[in-house]
Design an enzyme around this catalytic site. Structure first.
Site, short mmCIF file in Angstrom:
data_model
loop_
_atom_site.label_atom_id
_atom_site.label_comp_id
_atom_site.label_asym_id
_atom_site.label_seq_id
_atom_site.Cartn_x
_atom_site.Cartn_y
_atom_site.Cartn_z
N TYR A 209 11.23 -54.01 13.17
CA TYR A 209 10.87 -52.64 13.59
C TYR A 209 10.35 -51.84 12.40
O TYR A 209 11.03 -51.71 11.37
CB TYR A 209 12.10 -51.96 14.19
CG TYR A 209 11.78 -50.71 14.98
CD1 TYR A 209 11.66 -50.77 16.37
CD2 TYR A 209 11.58 -49.49 14.35
CE1 TYR A 209 11.37 -49.64 17.11
CE2 TYR A 209 11.28 -48.36 15.09
CZ TYR A 209 11.18 -48.43 16.46
OH TYR A 209 10.89 -47.31 17.20
N TYR B 96 2.60 -47.67 18.43
CA TYR B 96 4.02 -47.32 18.42
C TYR B 96 4.50 -47.23 19.86
O TYR B 96 4.36 -46.21 20.52
CB TYR B 96 4.23 -45.99 17.69
CG TYR B 96 5.68 -45.60 17.58
CD1 TYR B 96 6.52 -46.25 16.68
CD2 TYR B 96 6.22 -44.59 18.36
CE1 TYR B 96 7.86 -45.90 16.57
CE2 TYR B 96 7.56 -44.23 18.26
CZ TYR B 96 8.37 -44.88 17.36
OH TYR B 96 9.68 -44.54 17.24
#
Ligand SMILES: [Zn+2]
Lengths: 391, 318, 143
Positions: free
Chosen positions: A293, A343
Site C-alpha cells: 500500500y 488511488y
C-alpha cells in the site's frame, strides 16, 4: 491460536473501471461497473453473488449495488473501517464468510470519485459529524489537517531514527512510476520521471514532496472470492488466499499514534505479518512479488521492514539496488501503485496481486510468482494477505 | 410603492445616465513588450502569441499581439489613485448614492468584447460613460441599484478594438448578516476549532481560560492525553487534572506547505512535543525559522490568543 | 523553435471538458497581478486597506481574474485561437492562502465560424465561486 483459513477462499474474478480525474458518473455507477467487470472476468452471473464486503468509507450501499446489478439475495455483508487500512480487511471479511459457509461467492469492492468528488488531500476540515470528530480536534486548530501532514510527522522521526535518506523515498517513487509508465490504465502511462523532477516538485509537508504522494482518482475496483470447489469450475485459474489478517495495536490512533513511546513504527503490521506467515506456513523468503500500500512513498519502506524483508531502518539499503524493480528481489507495485496507477484505496492492489499470481501483470516479472503479498494502508489499523496459486 | 426617499434618490441618480466618466483619452504608453512580459509572467501565461516573435512571425497572424485581457490595462490611471481620484461623473454618482445611505458597493459583472487584435506599437484610447442604472432592486446584499459603465476602446487609426461593460451594485448594507447570500460571506477566517463533546469539552474550556491541563487518573495517578473517559491502566473512571508547565522537547515536526488553509499563519510548523510531565502533545512551533526546528529541541509553551476566536498553546524555542 | 498545438474546430465537441487548473492564491499573485494590470487601488496591495473594507487580507482585482480566465481558455485552445469575449460574474473574493480551481466545458460550437463558447468557473476552496462566466474564442479550420 492460528486461524484456519488457508486455501478456504479463492479469488476468481477481478475488475477495474477506467481510472480518471473526473469520471463524470456517480460513485454507484463506478461500483457496479467494477463489480460487473469482475463477475465477467470470473465467468459468473450477478445472481451468483451472495455476499459483499467493502469499506465503511464507501458511499455505495451493498443493497444499492445489488439492486443495480440484479444480484438478488445477499446472505453476508460486512464493512471494514479505517480508510485504506480496510483494503485487505475486506478480503479478510470475505474469506471468513466463505470459510464459515456464511456465503459462497463474495465480491469485495471500492469505488470513489476521489478527485472530482471529496478529496482526501483537503483534509479533515469542515463540519465533521463522525464519532472520531474529537480525535481530529486535537490537530485541526494547529493546521495538522491532511494525510500528508500526519505521514510527514511520522516520516521525519523515522528518518531521524534510522538515517534513511530521501534517496530511498525516491527509489520507491521512481520504481513505481516506471511501472506506471508502462501500464495503459495508469495515470502516469507514457510519462517520463526522473530525480530532477522529483527534487524540483513542490513541498507538501516536509519531508514529503509532490511525488511522494499518491494520485487522487475517480474509479472503482472489485474482486470476486469464492470456495475452492466453485473455483475449480470457473474460467480463470484460481488465486488462493493463503493467509489474511488485520490488526490494531496498542495505543493505536487513526493516522496519529503520536502517543506511543516510539511512534515511528508500525507494530500493528508486524503482528499482521506474523499471523499471515503462520496461517500460510510461509516465510518472507517465499514471497516472490508484492503490492504494498503506497499512499505515500515512505510507508512502503516501513512495510518492507514490518514484513521482515529487512530489519528496522534497513529498508533504504534494501531498495537502493533495485529490489522493487521487475528483475529485483521483490518486484513491487507492478501496476504503478497508488502513486502512479490510481488511488482506489488499495483494492486495485488486490487486483494486481491476483494478476501477479495469474502471470498477467502488464509488468509481469520473468520469474514465476508463486506467492504475492498484498497489504493495506498503515498509520492506521491495518493488515495484509498472501495470495498463491490454487492447488 | 414609491416612497419620497425613493423619488428623491431616483431624481438625482437617473440624471447620470449617458454622462461621460472619461472623455476619449489615449493611453500614456503604447502597447509594449515590457508591460506584456510582466503581465504574462505574473498570470503564468506562456502563450507564444504575446511574446515569442519568431513563433509569431510564422504564425497565422504574422506578428505578436497584446493579450486581449490587457485591453483595459493600457489606459489605467497610475499610482496617483492611492492618493485619491479626480472627480468625474462616476465618483459624483457614487457620492449621491452614499449620501442617501447606499454606501455598500459590489462589482457584480464584467464583460469584455474584442473586435480586433492589437499589436505592440499600437495605442489604445479609452472612453467611458455611465450607460444605464437599473430600477430599485432587492438583493441578498440589501436594497439598491445596479449601475453599468460602458468603456469603448479604439486604436490610433480610430478603429474599434473592443468594449467593456462593468456592473456595480450600490446598496444599503443590511444589519442582519443571516440574510447574506453564501457567496457574499465575508467573515474573517479563523482556525478550525475542535468539536467539543463530553470527553474533551473541559480541556478546551480550561484552555480558553488560560490553562493547559493534563487528565490524571484519581485512582492510580496515571496521566493521559488526549483525554478519554476511562484509565487504560486501572479502568477507573474517576479523574482530575494537573496544569502543565508547558516545558517540552520536540519528538518530530513538519512544516505544512500545501494546501494552505485560510485562518492559519504560514510558515506553519506542527510538532509532536514530549511534555515534561511525560505525555505527548501536538502543537505549533513559532518564534524561530522553520529550518531551525529539529528533533530534540527544547521548547516552552505559552497560551496565546491566535485569532479572534482561538486560544492555543504556542511553543517557542526554550 | 518550440511547437505549439492549436485545437481545430473539428477536434472539439460540445461537452468537452477542459483540464482543471489549480491556482494558489498568494500575496505575490494578488499584489503583483494588481501591479501588472496597473490597478493601484490600495485594497489590492495593502492589508490594512483591505481590512478597512471588512476583508481579512488583500484580495485579487478583477483584471487579474480576467487574465487568469483567458489564460485558462488559451492554455486549452492553443495560441492560434482568437479570444472574442470574456463575460464573467464576480463571486467571493480570492484571498492569499486560498486555492482556486478553475474548470471549464465547451457549451456551444459553430463549426462554420469556429466560434466556441466555454463555460468557465473558478472556485476557491474556502468561499466557493470566485468567478463564473463564458469565454468565447474562434478556432482555426485546420492547424
Ligand atoms: Zn488509573
Amino acid at each position: 491460536m492460528i486461524a484456519n483459513v488457508k486455501d478456504k477462499a479463492v479469488i476468481v474474478g477481478i475488475g477495474n473501471t477506467t481510472f480518471s480525474k473526473d469520471s463524470g458518473v456517480s460513485e454507484l455507477s463506478l461500483a457496479v461497473q467494477a463489480v460487473k467487470a469482475a463477475i465477467d472476468d470470473a465467468g459468473l452471473k450477478p445472481s451468483d453473488i451472495d455476499g459483499m464486503a467493502t469499506f465503511t468509507m464507501d458511499n455505495n450501499d451493498e443493497i444499492e449495488v445489488a439492486r443495480a446489478l440484479g444480484v438478488g439475495e445477499l446472505t453476508f455483508y460486512g464493512r471494514s473501517h479505517y480508510g485504506g487500512g480496510a483494503a485487505t480487511s475486506c478480503l479478510h471479511q470475505a474469506t471468513m464468510a466463505i470459510a464459515t459457509g456464511m456465503a459462497e461467492t463474495v465480491v469485495v469492492y471500492r469505488a470513489l470519485n476521489g478527485r472530482s468528488g471529496h478529496r482526501f488531500s483537503g483534509g479533515v476540515a469542515g463540519d465533521i459529524t463522525t464519532a472520531d470528530a474529537i480525535h481530529w480536534g486535537w490537530y485541526m486548530p494547529y493546521g495538522l489537517l491532511t494525510p500528508a501532514s500526519w505521514v510527514a510527522m511520522f516520516t521525519q522521526r523515522w528518518m531521524h531514527n534510522t538515517g534513511v535518506s530521501k534517496d530511498a523515498l525516491f527509489e520507491v517513487a521512481h520504481s513505481t512510476r516506471v511501472y506506471g509508465a508502462n501500464n495503459p490504465a495508469a495515470f502516469f502511462y507514457g510519462r517520463n520521471f526522473d530525480r530532477a523532477e522529483y527534487d524540483a516538485a513542490r513541498m507538501i509537508a516536509d519531508p514529503l514532496q509532490l511525488f511522494d504522494c499518491c494520485q487522487e482518482s475517480d474509479g472503482g475496483s472489485a474482486v470476486i472470492v469464492t470456495t475452492p470447489e466453485r473455483a475449480r469450475d470457473l474460467k480463470q485459474p484460481g488465486v488462493s488466499v493463503l493467509g489474511v489478517a488485520q490488526c490494531a495495536a496498542d495505543n493505536q490512533e487513526q493516522m496519529t499514534s503520536f502517543y506511543r513511546e516510539e511512534f515511528a513504527g508500525i507494530p500493528e503490521m508486524e503482528t499482521a505479518a506474523k499471523n499471515v506467515y503462520a496461517m500460510s506456513g510461509l516465510s518472507v523468503d517465499d514471497i516472490d512479488a508484492a503490492v504494498i500500500y503506497d499512499a505515500f512513498s515512505p510507508i512502503v519502506l516501513w512495510q518492507l521492514e514490518a514484513w521482515g524483508f529487512c530489519g528496522y531502518g534497513e529498508s533504504g539499503d534494501f531498495v537502493k539496488d533495485g529490489a522493487l524493480r521487475t528483475d529485483g528481489r521483490l518486484p513491487t507495485n507492478t501496476h504503478g501503485g497508488q502513486l502512479s496507477e490510481a488511488y482506489i484505496h488499495g483494492v486495485n492492489g488486490i487486483v494486481e496481486a491476483t494478476r501477479l499470481v495469474r502471470g498477467t501483470s502488464v509488468n509481469q516479472p520473468a520469474k514465476t510468482v508463486n506467492h504475492a503479498l498484498v497489504t493495506s494502508g498503515v498509520g492506521i489499523p491495518t493488515g495484509g494477505a498472501i495470495l498463491g496459486k490454487m492447488d | 410603492m414609491t416612497t419620497d426617499e425613493q423619488k428623491a434618490i431616483e431624481s438625482e441618480i437617473y440624471a447620470f445616465i449617458g454622462q461621460e466618466v472619461y472623455p476619449p483619452t489615449p493611453a500614456a504608453d503604447d502597447i509594449n513588450e515590457a508591460m506584456i512580459r510582466q503581465w504574462a509572467e505574473i498570470m503564468g501565461d506562456n502563450n507564444p502569441a504575446y511574446l515569442d516573435k519568431d513563433w509569431a512571425a510564422k504564425s497565422i497572424r504574422g506578428t505578436t499581439i497584446s493579450p486581449p485581457a490587457m485591453m483595459y490595462v493600457w489606459g489605467q490611471e497610475g499610482f496617483q489613485v492611492t492618493k485619491g481620484r479626480a472627480l468625474n461623473a462616476m465618483s459624483n454618482l457614487v457620492s449621491v448614492f452614499d449620501k442617501h445611505g447606499y454606501t455598500g458597493v459590489l462589482g457584480t459583472n464584467v464583460k469584455q468584447e474584442y473586435f480586433k487584435e492589437v499589436n505592440p506599437g499600437d495605442n489604445v484610447t479609452i472612453e467611458m460613460i455611465i450607460d444605464n442604472i437599473s430600477e430599485r432592486k432587492t438583493t441578498g446584499r440589501g436594497t439598491g441599484y445596479f449601475f453599468e459603465t460602458l468603456s469603448t476602446f479604439t486604436d490610433q487609426r480610430g478603429e474599434k478594438v473592443g468594449t467593456q461593460r462593468f456592473k456595480v451594485l450600490k446598496f444599503i448594507p443590511q444589519e442582519q448578516p443571516s440574510a447574506v447570500a453564501t457567496e457574499d460571506k465575508l467573515d474573517v477566517p479563523t482556525r478550525i476549532a475542535s468539536p467539543r463533546g463530553h470527553d474533551n469539552k473541559w480541556w478546551w474550556e480550561a484552555c480558553d481560560d488560560g490553562k493547559v491541563l493534563i487528565q490524571r487518573c484519581k485512582s492510580c495517578q496515571t496521566l493521559r492525553h488526549p483525554p478519554r473517559p476511562m484509565c487504560g491502566e486501572c479502568q477507573s473512571m474517576e479523574w482530575d487534572s494537573i496544569e502543565s508547565t508547558l516545558d517540552g522537547e520536540i519528538l518530530s515536526h513538519t512544516e505544512i506547505h500545501h494546501p494552505k488553509i485560510p485562518g492559519y499563519q504560514y510558515p506553519l510548523v506542527c510538532a509532536v512535543i514530549k511534555l515534561a510531565e511525560g505525555t505527548n502533545f501536538v502543537a505549533n512551533i513559532i518564534g524561530c525559522s522553520p529550518s531551525e526546528v529539529h528533533i530534540g529541541m527544547k521548547v516552552k509553551g505559552v497560551l496565546e490568543q491566535v485569532d479572534e476566536k482561538t486560544m492555543l498553546p504556542q511553543f517557542y524555542p526554550a | 523553435m518550440k511547437e505549439y498545438k492549436t485545437l481545430t474546430r473539428a477536434e472539439v465537441a460540445v461537452g468537452d471538458k477542459l483540464p482543471n487548473a489549480d491556482i494558489d492564491i498568494t500575496t505575490g499573485l494578488v499584489v503583483c497581478g494588481a501591479l501588472a494590470t496597473r490597478d493601484f487601488e490600495p485594497v489590492h496591495h495593502s492589508k490594512a486597506a483591505a481590512q478597512a473594507v471588512g476583508l481579512p487580507d488583500v484580495f485579487m482585482n478583477i483584471l487579474t481574474s480576467q487574465g487568469l480566465m483567458t489564460r485558462f481558455a488559451t492554455d486549452w485552445s492553443g495560441p492560434d485561437a482568437v479570444v472574442k469575449s470574456v463575460d464573467l460574474r464576480l463571486g467571493a473574493p480570492n484571498i492569499p492562502g486560498m486555492l482556486m480551481t478553475v474548470s471549464g466545458e465547451v457549451t456551444a460550437l459553430d463549426k462554420d465560424s469556429g466560434l466556441v463558447d466555454l463555460a468557465v468557473t473558478g472556485e476557491n476552496n474556502i468561499w466557493g465561486m470566485h468567478m463564473q462566466g463564458t469565454v468565447q474564442l474562434t478556432l482555426p479550420k485546420e492547424s
